[in-house]
Write an enzyme that holds these catalytic residues in place. Structure first.
Site, PDB file in Angstrom:
ATOM      1  N   GLY A 397      54.845  -7.155  58.565  1.00  0.00           N
ATOM      2  CA  GLY A 397      53.786  -6.571  57.759  1.00  0.00           C
ATOM      3  C   GLY A 397      53.020  -7.592  56.946  1.00  0.00           C
ATOM      4  O   GLY A 397      52.908  -8.771  57.295  1.00  0.00           O
ATOM      5  N   SER A 398      52.504  -7.149  55.795  1.00  0.00           N
ATOM      6  CA  SER A 398      51.531  -7.919  55.008  1.00  0.00           C
ATOM      7  C   SER A 398      52.062  -9.223  54.438  1.00  0.00           C
ATOM      8  O   SER A 398      51.285 -10.023  53.895  1.00  0.00           O
ATOM      9  CB  SER A 398      51.012  -7.057  53.851  1.00  0.00           C
ATOM     10  OG  SER A 398      50.413  -5.877  54.344  1.00  0.00           O
ATOM     11  N   ALA A 399      53.351  -9.474  54.513  1.00  0.00           N
ATOM     12  CA  ALA A 399      53.903 -10.726  53.984  1.00  0.00           C
ATOM     13  C   ALA A 399      53.311 -11.947  54.667  1.00  0.00           C
ATOM     14  O   ALA A 399      53.344 -13.053  54.114  1.00  0.00           O
ATOM     15  CB  ALA A 399      55.427 -10.729  54.124  1.00  0.00           C
ATOM     16  N   VAL A 400      52.715 -11.784  55.872  1.00  0.00           N
ATOM     17  CA  VAL A 400      52.159 -12.927  56.614  1.00  0.00           C
ATOM     18  C   VAL A 400      50.705 -13.206  56.237  1.00  0.00           C
ATOM     19  O   VAL A 400      50.088 -14.134  56.767  1.00  0.00           O
ATOM     20  CB  VAL A 400      52.250 -12.702  58.141  1.00  0.00           C
ATOM     21  CG1 VAL A 400      53.672 -12.384  58.551  1.00  0.00           C
ATOM     22  CG2 VAL A 400      51.299 -11.602  58.602  1.00  0.00           C
ATOM     23  N   LYS A 401      50.119 -12.434  55.325  1.00  0.00           N
ATOM     24  CA  LYS A 401      48.681 -12.545  55.049  1.00  0.00           C
ATOM     25  C   LYS A 401      48.276 -13.899  54.475  1.00  0.00           C
ATOM     26  O   LYS A 401      47.110 -14.298  54.580  1.00  0.00           O
ATOM     27  CB  LYS A 401      48.241 -11.414  54.127  1.00  0.00           C
ATOM     28  CG  LYS A 401      48.206 -10.055  54.829  1.00  0.00           C
ATOM     29  CD  LYS A 401      47.831  -8.931  53.878  1.00  0.00           C
ATOM     30  CE  LYS A 401      47.768  -7.589  54.611  1.00  0.00           C
ATOM     31  NZ  LYS A 401      47.505  -6.452  53.693  1.00  0.00           N
TER      32      LYS A 401
END
Length: 704
Positions: A397-401
């Site tokens: 999820g968004s942790a890679v943004k």
């Protein structure tokens, strides 16, 4: 007439008297000559070949036998013993070359008078082998068998191997009934007979009493090949919470794994050697195993060992000093257990794989802790699973943004000075609207820093479309450059996402890439948008830790490692000199500028310190020193392995977190994931991270 007969008699007698002595003398002469030749030949053999024959009678073959040495120890970063060896007395047997099965049978029956051996698992073949090893038993059974078991259809005698196989078959057909004591003897026979020539096996290495040792020692002369020795087993003084990282060692019965047999035999191993089979024990096998001892053995003409002499005492295995502090490791594992138990109590772990956490030093790559909880979705039972950090993959999820934004900055589609974009949802034909968690219209536009703080999916999709030279029209298909997946993944790879990290533990897997094209060959543009905000490709948690460390340290992708140094072992078993120290290794330098990095670091600081109602990481706000982070949420489905169709898989939520601290000069970076929960709850990774920071700051004296 009478006169004539008298004259003839006189003459005949005279001739007889003169003839008989001559013949006897000739016979005696011949016998004497033969005897002289025999004596001469014996003298010749004695003088010329006497030494040779004597040497043949007393012939011994000299060969070198190798013996095992204690395996190396494993210590934590503070010198605490994590893995050692517990030594126990043992009864050993060294099999001489050419020894007969009947000899082993007799040794076994003598040995079991003095040693209580526990019966093991025996097949019918094992039992038959023991029965047939009794002196004369094989021949007796061969006579009792039908002719068809001894001869082929043409009446020819079968080979010895085939005959023996039929003897075993005949014994099994007759029914095998062994007493308890005979089963114990058969167990010992199985171990001893299965040993390779001049190899040593352990007949009994657990629970040996002093009385048994004394009795065997007193009767060694009648027990050829038997001796009293020692054996070792791996011991874990600090508990087994880290055992899954360290790995396992094979038993004597397992020996060398089949897939490494030829390689290890060529390296000097024996088939029944105990070797590392997984993870650290396997990766550092050559260090931990040490160097075998060597004995020169003399084998007599009767194939029995006559004498042995130690020519090399061997070198005990080297020690490993790890980067992990066992006390911190235990605290992380306890925190993870506690929070997963809380999630279970909330009733949201029905389909969950468990929970995982890892911490590393972003400046060096040294692993500080690695913990995991594995959840059995069928039984609900949980077990510790630290290795899930390197061998399990999840859509994070968004942790890679952070990587998405830095990739766009490096691509030039935004700049540190000009990065404000409209915040609008994406409508594609036939799919639900693609948007963030907050309501549509909450923000008209966002900067990159603000997009990270509130975790905007719309902003990341806008970046992907810019990189793909796409123009968006609501409810219409988007046309993108065909290399968009390759471009975004190329940037992700620079941070360690989607590639192996190189950690020094065997068994690391890599992330899973989703398909780039539909079955008809068209580009999966919707999936490219999903990839931009972390809802498509899957990664391991160690990849996530390497990625956030790369941001924390200024752009250097460090190779993670868990072994800090290798240390010799002294003869007395104590730690010796340091042989080697692991040096930090830079795998690559990511090509962003300091200004570009500042954009992302500011956004991640705001994740934990922002005041917006949609700021995502404020549970870490009160930590001192301050920390930075990026939260993540991914939507997925639970695919039941027992249901091949998976016709209606339930929807699940994976929550994750990457973080580093202190924000200004990071010395710890961490990644945490709670996969496949049945409802969204991002608090669990933050609660784990909060406790990890508190424990680490206290342990290192950084708390204020």
């Amino acid at each position: 007439m009478k006169r004539i007969l008298e004259i003839i008699r006189k003459r005949t007698g005279s001739q007889a008297k003169s003839t008989i002595p001559f013949r006897l003398n000739l016979l005696f002469f011949i016998v004497f000559a033969l005897f002289a030749l025999l004596v001469g030949q014996l003298a010749y053999l004695q003088i010329v070949y006497g030494g040779k024959f004597t040497a043949e009678v007393d012939r011994t073959d000299k060969t070198v036998m190798q013996g095992s040495v204690p395996r190396g120890m494993i210590y934590d970063s503070k010198g605490r013993l994590l893995v050692g060896n517990s030594t126990e007395s043992a009864i050993t047997y060294t099999k001489s070359s050419g020894v007969k099965s009947s000899d082993i049978y007799q040794i076994v029956n003598r040995l079991t008078k003095y040693v209580n051996i526990k019966a093991g698992n025996l097949s019918d073949r094992d039992k038959a082998d023991y029965i047939l090893a009794a002196p004369g038993k094989s021949a007796k059974v061969a006579k009792q068998m039908p002719k068809s078991y001894r001869q082929d259809s043409n009446g020819n005698q079968l080979s010895s191997n085939k005959t023996y196989a039929n003897e075993v078959k005949y014994i099994e057909e007759q029914g095998i009934h062994l007493s308890k004591s005979d089963k114990a003897k058969a167990t010992a026979y199985k171990k001893m007979s299965s040993a390779y020539s001049l190899a040593t096996v352990f007949v009994k290495d657990k629970g040996l009493t002093s009385k048994e040792i004394a009795q065997v020692s007193e009767h060694l002369t009648e027990l050829p090949g038997v001796n009293v020795g020692t054996n070792w087993n791996r011991a874990y003084p600090q508990g087994r919470s880290i055992a899954s990282i360290i790995g396992g060692v094979s038993t004597e019965q397992q020996g060398i794994p089949d897939d490494e047999l030829n390689t290890m035999l060529a390296a000097g191993y024996s088939r029944n050697d105990r070797v590392g089979t997984s993870y650290l024990e396997k990766s550092y096998e050559s260090i931990l195993a040490g160097t075998k001892s060597q004995k020169q053995v003399e084998i007599g003409s009767n194939n029995q060992i006559k004498n042995s002499k130690e020519i090399y005492a061997g070198q005990k295995g080297g020690n490993l000093n790890l980067t992990i502090d066992s006390k911190f490791q235990k605290k992380v594992q306890k925190t993870l257990n506690t929070q997963f138990a809380a999630a279970k109590s909330a009733g949201i772990t029905q389909y969950s794989d468990g929970a995982y956490a890892v911490a590393m030093n972003p400046k060096t790559g040294a692993i500080l802790a690695m913990a995991g909880v594995k959840n059995n979705t069928k039984t609900g039972k949980t077990t510790e699973d630290s290795l899930g950090v390197i061998n399990r993959t999840f859509v994070m999820g968004s942790a890679v943004k952070g990587a998405t934004v830095l990739g766009a900055l490096m691509d030039g589609v935004i700049t540190p000075e000009n990065n404000t974009l409209p915040d609008q949802p994406i409508y594609l034909p036939g799919t639900p609207v693609k948007k963030s968690v907050y309501p549509i219209g909450t923000y008209s536009s966002l900067t990159a820093q603000k997009a990270l703080e509130v975790s905007s999916n719309e902003y990341m999709m806008a970046l992907a479309m810019k990189e793909a030279n796409a123009k968006y029209t609501p409810h219409s298909y988007i046309h993108m450059d065909s290399d968009i997946f390759q471009k975004m993944r190329g940037y992700f790879n620079q941070f360690g996402l989607g590639v192996k990290t190189g950690i020094d533990i065997s068994g690391e897997t890599t992330g899973i890439e989703g398909a780039t094209h539909n079955s008809g060959g068209s580009l999966k543009t919707g999936s490219a948008l999903d990839l931009s905000y972390g809802n498509y490709d899957a990664y391991t948690l160690i990849e996530m830790a390497q990625y956030i460390s790369t941001i924390a340290n200024g752009g250097y992708r460090m190779e993670p490692y868990i072994v800090q140094s290798i240390q010799k072992t002294k003869n007395n078993g104590k730690k010796g000199a340091i042989e080697s120290v692991t040096q930090p290794k830079v795998l690559n330098r990511v090509g962003f500028t300091n200004d570009e990095l500042k954009v992302v670091k500011t956004g991640m600081y705001n994740v934990t310190h922002g005041s917006d109602g949609w700021t995502t990481g404020t549970r870490l706000k009160d930590l001192t020193p301050s920390v930075s982070a990026k939260t993540g949420t991914a939507q997925s489905f639970y695919y039941n392995p027992d249901d091949p169709n998976n016709s209606d898989p339930p929807s699940t939520i994976t929550t994750s977190l990457v973080s580093y601290g202190p924000s200004k000069d990071p010395n710890i970076a961490m990644a945490i994931v709670f996969p496949n929960l049945t409802s969204e709850n991002g608090s669990y990774p933050q609660l784990v991270a909060h406790q990890m920071y508190e424990d680490y700051y206290k342990m290192t004296g950084q708390s204020k």
